[in-house]
Write an enzyme that holds these catalytic residues in place. Structure first.
Site, short mmCIF file in Angstrom:
data_model
loop_
_atom_site.label_atom_id
_atom_site.label_comp_id
_atom_site.label_asym_id
_atom_site.label_seq_id
_atom_site.Cartn_x
_atom_site.Cartn_y
_atom_site.Cartn_z
N SER A 48 3.67 6.89 -0.31
CA SER A 48 3.89 8.33 -0.32
C SER A 48 5.23 8.67 -0.94
CB SER A 48 3.80 8.87 1.11
OG SER A 48 5.01 9.45 1.49
N LYS A 49 5.34 9.89 -1.41
CA LYS A 49 6.58 10.36 -2.02
C LYS A 49 7.77 10.15 -1.09
CE LYS A 49 5.36 13.88 -5.28
NZ LYS A 49 5.15 13.93 -6.42
N ARG A 50 7.48 10.12 0.21
CA ARG A 50 8.58 9.98 1.17
C ARG A 50 9.04 8.53 1.33
NH1 ARG A 50 5.46 13.95 2.92
NH2 ARG A 50 4.05 12.51 3.95
#
Ligand code: GLU
Length: 504
Positions: free
Chosen positions: A269-271
């Protein structure tokens, strides 16, 4: 206008291949996005075709100039060069969608005139109501009921102050294509209704502008992430309309690249920090290492060769060999690949790559003095074999660029010292004092310390050399000890050991 897919898929090969990378500039560049760029680049270089770079910045709310600059920075840093597009130019300028509004407007007019897109006035609530009244599931969405709206009906809506969305008339047939990665895929007739391609406010949507640009730019192969697979049948329907309206001559081939997974069964994920390409650059990945690892996310050169160059990738890469299964981002494996590429660098190249990391850590300034250059020349070979990422270098070598009074002994180094540290230091100093200045070389130093501490005092190597290492570097771990002493020189080495003996 026919009710079948009449447009042919292209059979372009070799120099006729044109692939493209067309990111939307939102947020930080994700490693999965750059893997997509890499595979497109590799396919272009493999076939001798061309690689086009376009920016899909039609979402003013989410797109940013900063993100655009970061994508450019990423491609340039990695050396993924393109033949046509942003900042390079080419026959289909401009290459940023935000500058192509007039072009879309022309295409929309043509598709209206040919009857492939039509006006749709129903609001979302009205649609739901219609579906309920007709006993049709609300989730099915649009019912294609405005395909044959009369001019009177349209006029009546307009009189109410409504503006229409524009929908594509989707052929009522199965849509089949051969995905280059996944094989034949069929979306049965009726899988999706006539869909909106232009909003009531006149703004064209991704489902229109993406295939329109691919068509106008002559893209032959669309290689992109698996997340876009569900939009492909819609795009084929739109391509078919473009073909029938005389705007294009073929439908491209499609290949959908596998998801990049993080821990467990989740997509990276982008996180997740490792999703950010620049996280790896900051840690000191070199482009060769990162590209090699990204290529392994869905592809392999051979069962027994993990380490390869971009030339080898380009020579061997075929999108039909990409594995459709999700690929896991494995940081340990990525690190090992990067370490291997660091070892492959030539000596001067390695030093040049180190410099920015040494500078940003404050180990050296913008330019090197002659003395600093000599230290770097001698120290670089000692660490090249041991580094996993370049950001480890400043901690390893900073002591060589300092003076005795600047050495701070780190806590973990103190904790590992033996009881008789002072005795060891004094014996070490005595042994080193006896070496002539001109003989102060690695082998001589090693022989002298070995004789004094191991043979003479009967110490184990760890007990003998740990205090000396900490004395000259302040650290528990350093580049090889005797080589480091040679680099520091006799006087400096002894000064440091004496200074440490006073406080140890
Ligand atoms: N702008 C789209 C995205 O970033 C690209 C889609 C495509 O490759 O066709 O998701």
């Amino acid at each position: 206008m026919s009710s079948a897919i009449t447009a042919p898929f292209t059979d372009a090969t070799g120099a006729d291949v044109k692939v493209r990378f067309c990111p939307s500039p939102t947020g930080l560049p994700h490693v999965g996005l750059i893997r997509t760029a890499l595979f497109n680049w590799a396919y272009a270089r493999h076939t001798g075709g061309s690689f086009l770079f376009r920016i899909e910045d039609t979402d003013a709310e989410r797109d940013s100039e900063e993100s655009f600059e970061m994508i450019l920075d990423a491609l340039n840093w990695l050396g993924l060069n393109w033949d046509e597009g942003v900042n390079v130019g080419g026959p289909a300028e401009p290459y940023r969608q935000s500058e192509r509004t007039h072009i879309y407007q022309e295409v929309i007019e043509k598709l209206k005139a040919s009857g492939h897109i039509y006006e749709s006035y129903l609001t979302g609530e009205e649609l739901d109501e219609r579906n309920r009244a007709n006993g049709r599931a609300v989730q099915l969405g649009y019912d294609n009921s405005e395909r044959e709206l009369t001019e009177e009906a349209k006029a009546a809506y307009r009189a109410e102050g409504r503006s229409p969305a524009l929908r594509l008339r989707v052929p009522d047939v199965d849509i089949t294509f051969t995905d280059l990665v996944r094989g034949e895929i069929t979306f049965p007739a009726g899988s999706f209704p006539d869909f909106v391609v232009v909003r009531p406010n006149g703004q064209p949507l991704y489902t229109l502008v993406n295939p329109v640009d691919d068509a106008l730019m002559g893209v032959t192969h669309v290689l992109r992430g698996e997340d876009l697979l569900s939009s492909t049948p819609r795009q084929i329907a739109l391509y078919n309309a473009l073909y029938e309206a005389g705007i294009t001559k073929f439908i491209p081939q499609f290949g959908h690249l596998p998801y990049v997974m993080g821990e467990g069964t989740k997509k990276l994920s982008k996180r997740d920090p490792e999703a950010n390409l620049f996280h790896h650059r900051d840690r000191g990945f070199i482009p060769e290492g990162l590209l090699n690892y990204l290529a392994l996310l869905g592809w392999g050169l051979s069962a027994d060769q993990d380490i390869f160059t971009m030339d080898e990738l380009a020579a061997a890469f075929d999108v039909t060999n990409v594995n459709p299964n999700p690929a896991r981002f494995d940081q340990k494996k990525a690190d090992a690949i990067n370490a291997a590429h660091i070892r492959l660098l030539g000596a001067d190249e390695f030093k040049a790559r180190l410099m920015p990391y040494l500078q940003s850590a404050g180990v050296v300034g913008a330019t090197l003095s002659e003395a600093e250059q000599r230290v770097l020349d001698a120290a670089a070979p000692l660490i090249q074999e041991r580094l996993v990422v370049l950001s480890e270098a400043p901690d390893l070598v900073s002591f060589m660029f300092k003076t005795a009074d600047q050495i701070v002994v780190e806590e973990d180094a103190k904790a590992g010292l033996p009881e008789n540290t002072v005795e060891v230091l004094n014996a070490g100093v005595a042994a080193l004092e006896a070496i002539a200045e001109s003989d102060f070389k690695t082998e001589v130093i090693q022989a002298a310390l070995q004789a004094a501490l191991i043979d003479g005092l009967g110490l184990k190597p760890r007990v003998a050399f740990g205090p000396l290492r900490t004395g000259i570097s302040g650290r528990r771990i350093s580049p090889p000890l005797f080589e480091s002493m040679e680099i520091l020189g006799k006087a400096e080495t002894i000064a440091r050991l004496n200074a440490f003996a006073r406080v140890a």
